[in-house]
Every structure is written in C-alpha cells, then in structure tokens.
Design an enzyme around this catalytic site. Structure first.
Site, PDB file in Angstrom:
ATOM      1  N   GLY A  30      -6.924  -6.106  -7.101  1.00  0.00           N
ATOM      2  CA  GLY A  30      -7.261  -4.492  -7.729  1.00  0.00           C
ATOM      3  C   GLY A  30      -6.416  -3.567  -6.911  1.00  0.00           C
ATOM      4  N   LEU A  31      -5.161  -2.948  -7.577  1.00  0.00           N
ATOM      5  CA  LEU A  31      -4.403  -2.223  -7.096  1.00  0.00           C
ATOM      6  C   LEU A  31      -4.394  -0.521  -7.596  1.00  0.00           C
ATOM      7  CD1 LEU A  31      -0.893  -4.269  -7.423  1.00  0.00           C
ATOM      8  CD2 LEU A  31      -1.882  -3.319  -5.371  1.00  0.00           C
ATOM      9  N   GLY A  33      -2.579   1.706  -6.171  1.00  0.00           N
ATOM     10  CA  GLY A  33      -1.429   2.571  -5.924  1.00  0.00           C
ATOM     11  C   GLY A  33      -1.470   3.118  -4.534  1.00  0.00           C
ATOM     12  N   GLY A  34      -2.498   2.715  -3.983  1.00  0.00           N
ATOM     13  CA  GLY A  34      -2.641   3.507  -2.486  1.00  0.00           C
ATOM     14  C   GLY A  34      -1.888   2.287  -1.495  1.00  0.00           C
ATOM     15  N   VAL A  35      -2.209   2.866  -0.271  1.00  0.00           N
ATOM     16  CA  VAL A  35      -1.364   1.867   0.839  1.00  0.00           C
ATOM     17  C   VAL A  35      -2.443   0.474   1.072  1.00  0.00           C
ATOM     18  CG1 VAL A  35      -2.238   3.134   2.828  1.00  0.00           C
ATOM     19  CG2 VAL A  35      -0.429   1.664   3.057  1.00  0.00           C
ATOM     20  N   SER A  37      -4.638  -1.040  -0.756  1.00  0.00           N
ATOM     21  CA  SER A  37      -4.576  -2.141  -1.972  1.00  0.00           C
ATOM     22  C   SER A  37      -3.002  -2.757  -2.050  1.00  0.00           C
ATOM     23  CB  SER A  37      -4.891  -1.557  -3.369  1.00  0.00           C
ATOM     24  OG  SER A  37      -3.993  -0.601  -3.877  1.00  0.00           O
ATOM     25  N   CYS A 117     -19.599   3.013  -9.405  1.00  0.00           N
ATOM     26  CA  CYS A 117     -18.425   2.718  -9.964  1.00  0.00           C
ATOM     27  C   CYS A 117     -17.749   1.191  -9.390  1.00  0.00           C
ATOM     28  CB  CYS A 117     -17.357   3.715  -9.625  1.00  0.00           C
ATOM     29  SG  CYS A 117     -15.892   3.459 -10.227  1.00  0.00           S
ATOM     30  N   GLY A 142      -8.631  -3.715  -1.472  1.00  0.00           N
ATOM     31  CA  GLY A 142      -8.367  -3.052  -0.215  1.00  0.00           C
ATOM     32  C   GLY A 142      -9.253  -2.565   0.786  1.00  0.00           C
ATOM     33  N   CYS A 216     -12.969  10.631  -6.387  1.00  0.00           N
ATOM     34  CA  CYS A 216     -11.701  10.988  -7.224  1.00  0.00           C
ATOM     35  C   CYS A 216     -11.825  11.998  -8.175  1.00  0.00           C
ATOM     36  CB  CYS A 216     -11.170   9.242  -7.815  1.00  0.00           C
ATOM     37  SG  CYS A 216     -12.939   8.943  -8.978  1.00  0.00           S
TER      38      CYS A 216
END
Length: 389
Positions: A30-31, A33-35, A37, A117, A142, A216
C-alpha cells in the site's frame, strides 16, 4: 538501483526478517506517496520479494490522499521497477468515513476515522484486491506496528511499534485475525530516524518528504473546523455548567470534544473542561477540573485481537486517546445488547480506572494492552450505564 553504503542496524535486521519470512514472498504494498510506505516497498524489493504497488485514490483534489500522493507513489514504483496500480475508493471513503464522521460529530460523539478507515477502506479492500486481481497472498504497509504469528494462544498477535513516538497500534486494534495473518509491517522495529536514513540509502525521492501532521481530511481542507464547516452549517447554542448556568455560546457542538480545555471562548474564574456534548439541547456542558474526571467507562463493539474474549474480570492497561499514555484499569465483561449482536460484535465491558480520566470521549477507542501486546479494543460508549448501551 544502486544503493548507498550506510545501513542502520534496524534496517539490516528488518531485511533479514523479510528474507526469512515463511511462505510466499509475493506482496502488494500500500503506497501513499510518503516515506514510510516508500521504504516498505524498497525493503521488500531489496529482500527479493515479488512486489507490486497499490495506491488507494481516496479523495479528489490535491494532497497526500489525492493527486500528490498518486504522483509520488507512481514515481516510487518507477524508481523501484515495480508495477503500480490505482484503485478508486473515493465513493467508499465518502460513505464509510466522511459521512460517518460528519454524522458522528453532529450526534455529539468524537469519531475515530483512522481506525474505521483501516478496517473498511484500506486493509479489507487491499487484501481483497491483492488476492482477486493479482493473486497476491499478502499486503504490506508502512505502519509502525508489529505482528507476532502463532504464539501459545494460536492467534495472530498485534504489538506496538518499537518507536513509541510513532507507534500506530492504537489505530489497528480493529483488524480481524484473517487480515493480520496476511499483513506485513516491515517498519515495526524501525524508528522514524532509521526510516529516513534507510530511505536516503535507497535514494528514494520521498526520503525528505515532510510528514502529514493531522487527519488527512483536516490536511485536505486546511483544518478540521474547515472540513466540518463544509458539511455542517453553524448552529449556535449555549455553553453551560452542570447546573445549567450559561457561561458562553458556541456555533456548533461538532467543534468540541470531551476533555477539551483550550479554545472554549469562555471567561471563568477557573479553567473549565468539556464534560458532555448534548445534541438534543445543542449544548456544550463544562466543569472545573475537580468535577471533570471519570473513573469508569463502558466499551462496546470490542474486537479481541491477541487473546480470546475474557470470561472473568482482569487488570490491564488502557489507552483512550492516540497520544495519551496508557493507564491501568479493571475490566469486567458485560452482556451484549441486541445492537451488539446485530453488528456481530457481541462483546462489551465495564472499565474502572485506577485514577480519574479526563478525556473519555464517546466514539474514541479504548485499546487494551499487556505491555506491548494489543489484547483488543472497542469504542467508548456515550453513557456509563453497565446495563444498557
């Protein structure tokens, strides 16, 4: 991809665990876009796993859960030489998270959207997608948490991450056993500093990317107040003491939570704390600290994670807010209500704390611990009657 030469001890240990992992080494990561993950994917690739990236498209617009996150996640996959997939979950996120969050605040509770979530939007759908669409037996994220498989109790046990400042086990208590058996948390024994160093070693484009500092939805709208104002029009009401004395006004109970002291907009001879939100009367009830503590609570919709549901009273540690320290309490099982059975969560309990607590907010989670092990958790109920929910 050429790697740098500096490797942390924690990173080397994580790599060793991944290489020795039992079973198939095939996984969807699961990505976001953060460091975190990004490094998760990089470590799995370095360990020789077959890795595919998966990004959930949660919201339209800019931000980590939107276009910015999609672009960064795609860039990481390109850098690592792995496939990248995007699954549009905006409709589910709107229904299961946004609308429930708004409804909860309007009803005078303080929802915990991150836990909901994780269960309903992230882990469940990711596991289903990985198995059905790509025939991948596992997913990895992550998160700073750990999973212990096949202990004496025969259950998959959830544990705190070793970095106490980043531990995310509080938000993961609601994951079912089937999910825990298929999830990998490569960063569970790394600190955030280790993660940054390891991301730099891999030359990841997200190595220095700033962390999101809030929910978020709050980041997406600029603040939690701005998010709520988008869905709920101002509704003026009274701020009162327990005896009904009016001490101020508010423009919506959704902007308050139990235990809150700052930002009340009330001038009084001593600091006041929010002790109750009354949606029927549209009132915020406040009290001095001496009258604001609670020594008991009822918890419903419990998910027992690392142990079987207890039949007798037991002593344990309880965490009632994400950033709060765990406190000791006595847990006594309670009979389930009809509503509990309908939700297929027939576990309730009564908690008696060793010391008064000031942030017992209905809708937040009470997560039960034994040292670093998550025993289970559930939702704090609106009232404290042990006979009714």
């Amino acid at each position: 991809m050429a790697l740098g030469t500096t490797m942390t001890e924690a990173g080397e240990a994580a790599l060793g665990r991944l290489r020795q992992w039992p079973g198939e080494h095939r996984v969807a990561v699961g990505l976001s876009g953060g460091v975190d993950s990004s490094l998760t994917a990089a470590l799995l690739v370095e360990a020789g796993w077959e890795v595919e990236g998966l990004t959930l498209w949660l919201m339209s617009g800019k931000g980590a859960c939107c276009a910015e996150g999609l672009v960064d996640a795609a860039g990481i996959c390109e850098q690592l030489g792995i496939p990248h997939h995007v699954v549009d979950t905006r409709e589910t996120f709107q229904k299961e998270i946004v609308q429930r969050l708004v409804d909860g605040y309007q009803d005078g509770i303080t929802p915990l959207p991150c836990s909901q979530c994780n269960r309903s939007v992230k882990f469940g759908p990711m596991l289903e997608w990985a198995a059905q669409e790509r025939n991948l037996p596992r997913i990895a994220t992550g998160h700073y948490a750990r999973i212990r498989h096949g202990g004496d109790c025969g259950r998959h046990q959830l544990l705190r991450g070793l970095d106490s400042r980043k531990d995310q086990s509080y938000f993961l208590y609601d994951l079912p056993q089937e999910a825990l058996g298929r999830i990998v948390f490569p960063l569970g024994e790394l600190t955030k500093a280790d993660t940054r160093i390891e991301a730099g070693r891999h030359g990841l484009r997200t190595a220095e990317k700033p962390e999101s500092q809030d929910l978020c939805l709050a980041d997406h709208h600029g603040s939690m107040r701005a998010f709520l104002d988008t869905y709920l029009p101002p509704r003026q009401g009274e701020i009162v003491l327990k005896d009904g004395t009016v001490v101020g006004e508010h423009d919506g109970i959704e902007h308050f939570t139990i235990g809150q002291r700052k930002g009340l907009g009330v001038a009084w001879q001593e600091p006041l704390h929010v002790v109750k939100l009354d949606p029927a009367m549209n009132r915020v009830v406040v009290a001095p600290r001496a009258e604001a503590g609670r020594h008991e609570a009822v918890v419903g919709a419990i998910n027992w994670v690392s142990i079987d549901p207890p039949l007798q009273a037991m002593n344990l540690e309880v965490q009632v807010r994400y950033r709060s320290a765990p406190v000791t309490a006595r847990l006594t099982p309670l009979p389930a209500t009809d509503d509990d059975h309908q939700r297929q969560r027939p576990h309730r309990c009564h908690l008696v704390f060793d010391e008064d607590q000031f942030s017992i907010a209905p809708g937040q989670a009470a997560v039960f611990y034994s040292d670093d092990t998550v025993l289970g958790g559930g939702l704090l109920q609106r009232d404290f009657d042990t006979n009714q929910e």
